[in-house]
Design a protein around this motif. Structure first.
Motif, PDB file in Angstrom:
ATOM      1  N   ARG A   1       0.087   9.471  -4.155  1.00 38.23           N
ATOM      2  CA  ARG A   1      -1.165   9.519  -4.908  1.00 38.23           C
ATOM      3  C   ARG A   1      -2.047   8.332  -4.536  1.00 38.23           C
ATOM      4  O   ARG A   1      -3.271   8.469  -4.410  1.00 38.23           O
ATOM      5  N   GLU A   2      -1.433   7.183  -4.336  1.00 36.35           N
ATOM      6  CA  GLU A   2      -2.201   6.003  -3.963  1.00 36.35           C
ATOM      7  C   GLU A   2      -2.702   6.087  -2.524  1.00 36.35           C
ATOM      8  O   GLU A   2      -3.763   5.548  -2.198  1.00 36.35           O
ATOM      9  N   PHE A   3      -1.971   6.787  -1.669  1.00 37.35           N
ATOM     10  CA  PHE A   3      -2.478   7.063  -0.317  1.00 37.35           C
ATOM     11  C   PHE A   3      -3.780   7.858  -0.384  1.00 37.35           C
ATOM     12  O   PHE A   3      -4.689   7.647   0.426  1.00 37.35           O
ATOM     13  N   GLU A   4      -3.867   8.770  -1.334  1.00 30.74           N
ATOM     14  CA  GLU A   4      -5.094   9.563  -1.484  1.00 30.74           C
ATOM     15  C   GLU A   4      -6.276   8.661  -1.837  1.00 30.74           C
ATOM     16  O   GLU A   4      -7.398   8.873  -1.355  1.00 30.74           O
ATOM     17  N   LEU A   5      -6.021   7.659  -2.679  1.00 31.25           N
ATOM     18  CA  LEU A   5      -7.084   6.705  -3.007  1.00 31.25           C
ATOM     19  C   LEU A   5      -7.523   5.954  -1.755  1.00 31.25           C
ATOM     20  O   LEU A   5      -8.720   5.737  -1.542  1.00 31.25           O
ATOM     21  N   MET A   6      -6.555   5.535  -0.942  1.00 33.02           N
ATOM     22  CA  MET A   6      -6.879   4.831   0.307  1.00 33.02           C
ATOM     23  C   MET A   6      -7.752   5.698   1.203  1.00 33.02           C
ATOM     24  O   MET A   6      -8.765   5.235   1.748  1.00 33.02           O
ATOM     25  N   GLU A   7      -7.350   6.935   1.368  1.00 35.30           N
ATOM     26  CA  GLU A   7      -8.118   7.847   2.221  1.00 35.30           C
ATOM     27  C   GLU A   7      -9.544   8.004   1.710  1.00 35.30           C
ATOM     28  O   GLU A   7     -10.505   8.010   2.485  1.00 35.30           O
ATOM     29  N   ASP A   8      -9.672   8.146   0.396  1.00 38.17           N
ATOM     30  CA  ASP A   8     -10.988   8.409  -0.195  1.00 38.17           C
ATOM     31  C   ASP A   8     -11.963   7.263   0.043  1.00 38.17           C
ATOM     32  O   ASP A   8     -13.167   7.491   0.206  1.00 38.17           O
ATOM     33  N   ILE A   9     -11.463   6.026   0.065  1.00 46.04           N
ATOM     34  CA  ILE A   9     -12.382   4.894   0.240  1.00 46.04           C
ATOM     35  C   ILE A   9     -12.404   4.378   1.676  1.00 46.04           C
ATOM     36  O   ILE A   9     -13.015   3.339   1.961  1.00 46.04           O
ATOM     37  N   GLY A  10     -11.742   5.095   2.581  1.00 45.63           N
ATOM     38  CA  GLY A  10     -11.887   4.792   3.999  1.00 45.63           C
ATOM     39  C   GLY A  10     -10.927   3.770   4.573  1.00 45.63           C
ATOM     40  O   GLY A  10     -11.145   3.270   5.681  1.00 45.63           O
ATOM     41  N   LEU A  11      -9.855   3.434   3.849  1.00 51.24           N
ATOM     42  CA  LEU A  11      -8.902   2.456   4.368  1.00 51.24           C
ATOM     43  C   LEU A  11      -8.057   3.075   5.478  1.00 51.24           C
ATOM     44  O   LEU A  11      -7.635   4.226   5.370  1.00 51.24           O
ATOM     45  N   ASN A  12      -7.796   2.304   6.510  1.00 44.77           N
ATOM     46  CA  ASN A  12      -6.955   2.829   7.600  1.00 44.77           C
ATOM     47  C   ASN A  12      -5.823   1.884   7.976  1.00 44.77           C
ATOM     48  O   ASN A  12      -5.240   2.007   9.057  1.00 44.77           O
ATOM     49  N   GLY A  13      -5.500   0.943   7.089  1.00 47.57           N
ATOM     50  CA  GLY A  13      -4.394   0.035   7.360  1.00 47.57           C
ATOM     51  C   GLY A  13      -3.827  -0.543   6.084  1.00 47.57           C
ATOM     52  O   GLY A  13      -4.543  -0.722   5.098  1.00 47.57           O
ATOM     53  N   VAL A  14      -2.525  -0.817   6.086  1.00 47.73           N
ATOM     54  CA  VAL A  14      -1.878  -1.554   5.001  1.00 47.73           C
ATOM     55  C   VAL A  14      -1.134  -2.732   5.595  1.00 47.73           C
ATOM     56  O   VAL A  14      -0.548  -2.639   6.675  1.00 47.73           O
ATOM     57  N   ARG A  15      -1.198  -3.846   4.914  1.00 47.17           N
ATOM     58  CA  ARG A  15      -0.376  -5.015   5.235  1.00 47.17           C
ATOM     59  C   ARG A  15       0.666  -5.113   4.135  1.00 47.17           C
ATOM     60  O   ARG A  15       0.318  -5.098   2.950  1.00 47.17           O
ATOM     61  N   MET A  16       1.944  -5.225   4.529  1.00 43.64           N
ATOM     62  CA  MET A  16       3.008  -5.166   3.531  1.00 43.64           C
ATOM     63  C   MET A  16       4.102  -6.172   3.860  1.00 43.64           C
ATOM     64  O   MET A  16       4.525  -6.305   5.010  1.00 43.64           O
ATOM     65  N   PHE A  17       4.578  -6.857   2.814  1.00 42.18           N
ATOM     66  CA  PHE A  17       5.697  -7.791   2.934  1.00 42.18           C
ATOM     67  C   PHE A  17       6.993  -6.979   2.831  1.00 42.18           C
ATOM     68  O   PHE A  17       7.200  -6.249   1.852  1.00 42.18           O
ATOM     69  N   LEU A  18       7.855  -7.111   3.819  1.00 44.17           N
ATOM     70  CA  LEU A  18       9.106  -6.356   3.839  1.00 44.17           C
ATOM     71  C   LEU A  18      10.251  -7.248   3.357  1.00 44.17           C
ATOM     72  O   LEU A  18      10.371  -8.392   3.797  1.00 44.17           O
ATOM     73  N   PRO A  19      11.108  -6.759   2.456  1.00 43.89           N
ATOM     74  CA  PRO A  19      12.118  -7.614   1.822  1.00 43.89           C
ATOM     75  C   PRO A  19      13.388  -7.762   2.661  1.00 43.89           C
ATOM     76  O   PRO A  19      14.108  -6.794   2.909  1.00 43.89           O
ATOM     77  N   PHE A  20      13.670  -8.993   3.064  1.00 46.38           N
ATOM     78  CA  PHE A  20      14.891  -9.294   3.813  1.00 46.38           C
ATOM     79  C   PHE A  20      16.129  -8.864   3.039  1.00 46.38           C
ATOM     80  O   PHE A  20      17.104  -8.361   3.618  1.00 46.38           O
ATOM     81  N   SER A  21      16.126  -9.072   1.725  1.00 45.22           N
ATOM     82  CA  SER A  21      17.329  -8.810   0.930  1.00 45.22           C
ATOM     83  C   SER A  21      17.748  -7.348   1.004  1.00 45.22           C
ATOM     84  O   SER A  21      18.955  -7.044   1.034  1.00 45.22           O
ATOM     85  N   VAL A  22      16.780  -6.421   1.028  1.00 50.54           N
ATOM     86  CA  VAL A  22      17.129  -5.001   1.118  1.00 50.54           C
ATOM     87  C   VAL A  22      17.713  -4.701   2.495  1.00 50.54           C
ATOM     88  O   VAL A  22      18.726  -4.002   2.624  1.00 50.54           O
ATOM     89  N   TRP A  23      17.089  -5.252   3.544  1.00 54.42           N
ATOM     90  CA  TRP A  23      17.639  -5.036   4.887  1.00 54.42           C
ATOM     91  C   TRP A  23      19.040  -5.618   4.997  1.00 54.42           C
ATOM     92  O   TRP A  23      19.931  -5.004   5.602  1.00 54.42           O
TER      93      TRP A  23
END
Length: 338
Positions: free
Chosen positions: A31-53
């Motif tokens: 659903r939040e991807f739909e918001l991104m598309e609607d306002i023209g976003l084409n990239g996400v920057r995301m912190f990936l958690p070492f602990s899960v890996w």
């Protein structure tokens, strides 16, 4: 034109990547991807958690792969953040990463979702990370290697942000040898994407005095980076001076963190500048959620003269209602896809 993205129903994205909660998070993420598309976003920057890996290894990478597939279907790329100096203060009694599961606990009323956080303005203590422990450095290298082996030729990854805000949390030059090693290791694996680590703190006369420069660890980040990335949450005059100075580095530029309405850092000022200068940008925050990034940094609460009623970050409330429709219309204008 992208966004620093944390799914609103997760704390720092942890529940997105955990095996037990991933299936529950994905529908809200779509659903939040739909918001991104609607306002023209084409990239996400995301912190990936070492602990899960650390505990899931290939399963975690598989989940990242599936997430990248979901993004790519909407024309959105990811800039992963691997290591970080914007960390909690003090060395914990147990340094072993904790295996997380279920929905994470959070504190109401704090930017970042925890009472203890890097945003308190603490000056006496020093931040801690696993790189400070010699016996953990090899595992940290394995973490980076695992990502680059799996995704280093993957066009769904836009760039690798190898180290967030080097020198932050009063660490200053502590991470210099680690930063050098990370760039050396990443470059030896020859990924197709650019490598970068962003500058984030500037002397008062930066961009005015030609001799003024960032501190040594940030200068190292600039010199090592294929593309110049920077953070700038200050008022627009400071933004323009920072941009003018960094343009002299002579490489493509991206602001990978910005938007702080409390400090007069607005979309209406910044976005036209970045568009005109052909500077990529990732503002901070999409939907207000458990991380409470719409609240000011805890240190700003002490300054009662600031307009603390403004949202600091984020574009939508929990019902996906825009904070400011004018901001979104401007994003649609500059993010229009051909």
């Amino acid at each position: 034109m992208g966004i620093n993205y944390v799914p609103s129903i997760t704390l720092h994205g942890i529940e997105l990547w955990q095996e037990d909660t991933y299936p529950e998070v994905i529908p809200s993420v779509r659903r939040e991807f739909e918001l991104m598309e609607d306002i023209g976003l084409n990239g996400v920057r995301m912190f990936l958690p070492f602990s899960v890996w650390y505990y899931d290894r290939e399963k975690f990478l598989d989940r990242v792969d599936g997430f990248l597939e979901e993004l790519a279907a909407r024309g959105i790329t990811m800039m992963p953040v691997i290591f970080n100096d914007c960390v909690d203060f003090g060395r914990p009694a147990d340094i072993t990463p904790q295996k997380s599961h279920g929905w994470q606990k959070y504190d109401i009323g704090h930017h970042g979702g925890h009472k203890d956080n890097p945003f308190t303005g603490e000056q006496r203590k020093v931040g801690w990370c696993l790189w400070d422990e010699p016996e953990w450095r090899g595992v940290q290298e394995e973490y980076l290697t695992a990502f680059l082996e799996r995704f280093g030729k993957d066009e769904r990854i836009y760039a690798w942000d190898l180290w967030n805000e080097p020198g932050n949390s009063n660490r200053h030059d502590m991470s210099i040898p680690y930063l050098k090693r990370v760039f050396e290791l990443a470059r030896s694996m020859d990924p197709v994407q650019p490598l970068t680590a962003g500058v984030w703190s500037y002397p008062e006369d930066y961009g005015v005095n030609g001799e003024a420069d960032v501190e040594p660890i940030q200068r190292l980040a600039l010199d090592e980076s294929d593309i110049v990335t920077f953070h700038q949450y200050e008022d627009f005059e400071r933004v323009k001076r920072t941009v003018a100075r960094l343009k002299k580095e002579g490489r493509p530029m991206m602001n990978t963190e910005w938007l702080n309405r409390v400090q007069d850092n607005f979309i209406q000022d910044n976005l036209p500048l970045y568009h005109e200068e052909r500077i990529g940008s990732y503002s901070w925050g999409l939907v207000a959620g458990k991380c409470q990034h719409f609240l000011p940094w805890d240190q700003l609460w002490n300054n009662r003269e600031l307009p603390l009623n403004r949202w600091q970050h984020d574009l939508f409330d929990t019902f996906y209602t825009p904070y400011d429709e004018e901001e979104l219309e401007l994003m649609r204008k500059f993010g229009k896809r051909g």
